[in-house]
Structure formats: C-alpha cells, structure tokens
Design an enzyme around this catalytic site. Structure first.
Site, short mmCIF file in Angstrom:
data_model
loop_
_atom_site.label_atom_id
_atom_site.label_comp_id
_atom_site.label_asym_id
_atom_site.label_seq_id
_atom_site.Cartn_x
_atom_site.Cartn_y
_atom_site.Cartn_z
N LYS A 220 -16.37 47.99 41.69
CA LYS A 220 -15.56 47.56 40.56
C LYS A 220 -14.15 48.09 40.77
O LYS A 220 -13.94 49.29 40.84
CB LYS A 220 -16.14 48.08 39.24
CG LYS A 220 -17.46 47.42 38.87
CD LYS A 220 -17.92 47.79 37.47
CE LYS A 220 -19.22 47.07 37.13
NZ LYS A 220 -19.69 47.38 35.76
N ALA A 325 -24.38 52.74 43.50
CA ALA A 325 -25.53 52.46 44.35
C ALA A 325 -26.43 51.41 43.70
O ALA A 325 -26.73 51.48 42.51
CB ALA A 325 -26.32 53.74 44.60
N LEU A 327 -29.87 49.54 42.84
CA LEU A 327 -31.28 49.86 42.68
C LEU A 327 -32.09 48.99 43.63
O LEU A 327 -31.58 47.99 44.16
CB LEU A 327 -31.71 49.63 41.24
CG LEU A 327 -31.05 50.54 40.20
CD1 LEU A 327 -31.41 50.08 38.79
CD2 LEU A 327 -31.46 51.99 40.42
N ASP A 393 -20.62 48.45 24.04
CA ASP A 393 -21.07 47.19 24.64
C ASP A 393 -22.50 47.27 25.19
O ASP A 393 -22.80 46.66 26.20
CB ASP A 393 -20.10 46.78 25.75
CG ASP A 393 -20.31 45.35 26.21
OD1 ASP A 393 -20.63 44.50 25.36
OD2 ASP A 393 -20.16 45.07 27.40
N GLU A 398 -32.45 48.00 30.36
CA GLU A 398 -33.44 47.60 31.35
C GLU A 398 -34.44 48.72 31.60
O GLU A 398 -34.11 49.91 31.50
CB GLU A 398 -32.77 47.21 32.68
CG GLU A 398 -31.89 45.97 32.58
CD GLU A 398 -31.37 45.54 33.94
OE1 GLU A 398 -32.05 45.80 34.96
OE2 GLU A 398 -30.28 44.95 33.99
#
Length: 526
Positions: A220, A325, A327, A393, A398
């Site tokens: 990013k 990193a 997953l 946000d 998950e």
C-alpha cells in the site's frame, strides 16, 4: 513475676511491630499505589483456580526471561508474566496447516510459476522484446512459510516466535519478481458503480508483490503526509488509506498481545524497476505515466476514480509504502467474511440499529454465534483495537473456517486508522459500552499499559522505532493512544459499577452455553 510479664509484653510488642512493618505496611503501600481499577494479581501470580484458557493452565506467573534493570519499557513489557502465559501443546487440529500439505501445495505453485515464466519469455522473444528472467528460490525454511505453519486456533503467531522479525526483514529487503493488482481490485475493475457512496478500488490503490523466495506481500503506497489529519467534514468511507496506519496497527496488535494482524513492515520500492519492468499485467503497465515533475506515477484501472489525479508517484521512482504479509491462499486455508454486527451506515444520512437502539446488544446476545462461546468477546477485543487506532471502517471481519465458530477474528485492512489524533470516536466502543463485557486478560493488559512503567505511548514509540520508515506516527497520535486507553478503562469501570465485576469481566475462553440472556457469565472465576 512482674519482670516476666514485662519481658512477655516487650516480646509481643516487638513481634507486632515487625509484623506491621514487614507485612502489613508493604501491603498497604502497594494497595495505595495501585490504580483504582487495578487487580492485586496483576504483576505476581495466578492461582490454580484462575485459568485464562480452556487448557487448564495453572502454573505460576513467573518471568521466563531475566531482564536487566536498564532494559527498555518494551523489553520489560514482553518479559512481564502477562505476556508469558504459555498455552498447552497444540494438537494437529489446533494448527491451521500441516507441513507436508503446505510444502506440496507451494511446490506445485512454484512449478506453475516457472512454466508461465518460460511461456512469457518465449512469447516476448518472438516479438523481439527483451524481458528479464525472474528466478524463484523456493526455500522450505523461508520465513513466510514458517509464519503460515505457525498459525493456530489462538493467534496468527506465538508470543515467542522470533521468525516474525525475520519475516519483517525479508519483506523489507527481498527482491521483487512479480507485481499485479490484488484480487479484490480485479473484481471491481470494469464493474465500478458510480452511484455507490463507498469508493471502489482506484482511490485506494494496492498491489500484490511476489518476492524472490516465493513469498507474497500486499503493498500500500504512501498517499498523504504523517502530520496531515483527516478533515472533520470527510466521511470515514471516503477517507484515504494510510500506509503508516497499517504499520502502526501491526505493532499495536503485537503490544496488546492479540496477534491477529499479519506482519507489516515499511519499505521503499522503485516503481519502475520493482513494478513496471517486472509485471506481466497489461492492465497495470497501461496505467504508468510520467508526471510534469518527471516522476514515475501509476493509478488503478476501473471506470471510477481512475484518473491521473488519483495516482501515486515516486520521487522520481522511489516510493514508500507498507508491505503486509499475505495469509495462506483460500484454496488451502479457506476464510469466511462476516458482517460486523456493529457495521456502520455507508450512506450520508442513514443510521444502523445499534446507533439508535440502546438495547441492541441484548438482541445480539440471543443470536448465534454471539449467544455462546467467545465470538462476542472477540468482537469487543476488535472494537477496543479499532478505538485505539481510530478506525471506523470495520464493516466485516474474517475467521478461518478450520477453527469453526471458536476461532479468533482476523484484524485485516487497518489503513483507515490513525487519521485524526485530536478526536476520539466513542461510537467505535459500542460493543464494549453496550454489552458491558470484556476478557479478563485483555483488561489486565490494558491496565498494565496504563501504568507509567509500561506506558502505551512509550512502548509503541519504541516498537515503531524499529521500522525502516520511522517515525511511523507523529507524537500527537502516540499521545492519543494513552488518552483513548484511559477512556476504555473508564468505560469498563462504569460497567463494573453498574453490573458488578463478575458480570463484566469474564474468562477468555468460555464453553459454549456459558451465555445467559442477561449477559455472558464467567465459568470458573479468575
């Protein structure tokens, strides 16, 4: 006779004075210096009845590592007994992946990558185009592979996993051999709905980078300066994503001992050599251009917010950003995305039920999986984490499907945190303030981090000082962490005053069915 009585009185007086001086007085002094919400067990030991985990851990809280007096606050924090409670030996069912299965999976992927590379090079040669050959060095002992193998039902990595620091170093320095848009950006590309309020990808550009050891990281780029605050009139769903917020969130997650954020490190990359010259994506290559200032720039490609004014630019080629990193792939470690019960309204005027219904949590407690087990406790942990970062946000969370409903929540995508240091958005804490429930271990660590000896801002400053993009946060953001921590502790204090500690502070891992309609109760006191 009188002499004997006198000697007896003197002896008893001496014993009593010694008892007061050596026993009672130190206890009173220790009690006086404890914070109001403090617990006398915080820094010393835990009884056999006090168990944090279902594994029936009953050993004493003892320092596993001797730390010299001149050690830093961060070193002392990680040596504290609260950060050295060891879990039982993990069973195969409690690990996300098995080594043989993982190695076989990635060897197949490496073989496919090498085959695609040859086809690409041959096609380029047929068109008289010279492209560099990117060699993959697949190492079974690579840090990212060890990271994947270390994921278990409790966290993404263990407290004493030194491999995480190696992984951060590798993401910072390893050669990049591939670049492409991320899967979610590909899904949005070409089907962007301009009537939607939530801005799709293109405003929040991110790339999937493949490293030479076949590891993978999400990049990013820097979009704004660290000292810039999010404007007051800007809605949270149109805010910039900040690369330094991703870095700081990983360090905060580690300091809180949640370990639910994948490792993140800052890095400078060359946008020409590390992206443009190595990507096989025609879409990605087509969005590169040279700015009037002679800087190399690129932007996302879709029908909306895909203009040069939303591009990111190197100086002239160098660009800083965060490397997160990846997953394990969904085909080998499937995850499920679940809407947050405290999701916000993504319209300009709408409100969700939790914002207008003071009894909202009572309704949530009657719904599975929040009616039993640990899901609601994990939601509160996530709210505390987001409140400290200022991230509004969190619309979904998950979990790994392998661990079922008792698995931990992944704290992914934290780039909208650390936007406004001058404002504490109390609504983020709604799961805590409405449900009045918190894990005992979470509360003890928060209290510990409020003490001058382990001040949250100080340990975060030290931890972030190890990142190559330091300073990651400005001082006002670090000071805001201390202020927000105090607000969390006051919120817990109000809950305890209202409902009692037994109702509010609960054991970390509860058996299913431990919930009641009036609230989740602790089984086996701590």
């Amino acid at each position: 006779m009188r002499k004997d009585r006198f000697l007896l009185a003197v002896t008893l007086t001496t014993v009593l004075a010694a008892d007061v001086y050596f026993v009672l007085f130190p206890k009173l002094r220790a009690w006086y210096h404890l914070p109001r919400m403090s617990c006398t067990c915080l820094g010393f030991n835990i009884s056999a009845e006090g168990r944090f985990y279902r594994g029936q851990i009953s050993q004493k809280w003892t320092l596993t590592t001797k730390v010299p007096e001149q050690a830093s606050k961060l070193e002392k924090l990680f040596a504290h007994p609260l950060y050295n409670i060891h879990l039982p030996e993990l069973t195969p069912d409690e690990r996300l992946l098995q080594e043989d299965e993982l190695m076989s999976y990635y060897r197949r992927k490496v073989t496919r990558w090498e085959r695609q590379q040859k086809l690409y090079i041959n096609a380029a040669a047929a068109s008289n185009i010279s492209v560099p050959e990117q060699m993959v060095t697949f190492d079974p002992d690579a840090s990212w592979l060890k990271f994947h193998l270390g994921i278990n039902r409790y966290a993404l990595y263990s407290r004493d996993d030194h491999n995480i620091d190696l992984l951060l170093q590798d993401m910072q320095s390893a050669n990049i051999i591939g670049a492409d848009y991320t899967q979610d950006e590909k899904a949005l590309k070409g089907i962007c709905d301009c009537t939607q309020v939530v801005k799709p990808s293109g405003h929040h550009l991110k790339l999937a980078l493949k490293l030479q050891d076949f590891g993978k990281a999400m990049f990013k780029p820097k979009r704004q300066e660290r000292y810039e605050e999010t404007p007051e009139d800007l809605f949270y769903f149109v805010d910039f994503q900040r690369h330094n917020a991703e870095i700081a969130s990983f360090h905060l997650d580690r300091v809180l001992d949640f370990r639910r954020v994948p490792p993140v490190v800052g890095r400078f990359i060359n946008v020409t050599g590390d992206i443009l010259h190595i990507t096989h994506s025609d879409d990605l290559r087509s969005v590169f251009f040279t700015s009037p200032a002679n800087n190399t720039c690129f932007f996302a490609k879709c029908l909306y917010m895909c203009k040069t004014e939303y591009a990111v630019c190197g100086h002239p080629d160098l660009l800083e950003g965060s490397m997160s990193a990846y997953l394990p792939g969904l085909s080998i470690a499937p995850r499920i995305s679940i809407p947050n019960p405290w999701i916000r309204s993504y319209t300009f005027a709408g409100k969700e039920e939790w914002e207008v219904n003071p009894s909202y949590c009572n309704m949530i407690k009657r719904l599975y999986p929040y009616s039993s087990g640990n899901r609601l406790l994990n939601i509160v942990d996530m709210a505390i984490f987001d409140f400290l970062t200022g991230n509004m946000d969190r619309h979904h969370y998950e979990i790994f499907t392998r661990f079922g409903d008792e698995g931990f929540l992944l704290h992914l995508d934290n780039a909208r945190g650390f936007g406004r240091h001058s404002h504490d958005e109390m609504s983020i804490l709604a799961p805590l303030t409405q449900c009045c429930i918190i894990k005992r271990s979470t509360l003890l660590r928060l209290r510990l981090l409020s003490r001058p000896k382990y001040q949250l801002s100080d340990v975060m400053r030290e931890s972030l000082g190890r990142d190559p993009l330091r300073p990651v946060l400005t001082e006002p953001h670090l000071q805001a962490l201390d202020r927000r921590l105090e607000r969390i502790l006051r919120a817990v204090s109000r809950c305890v005053k209202k409902l009692g500690e037994a109702q509010v502070v609960v054991v970390d891992f509860m058996d299913s069915g431990a919930a009641t309609e009036g609230g989740l109760r602790e089984k086996g006191g701590v």
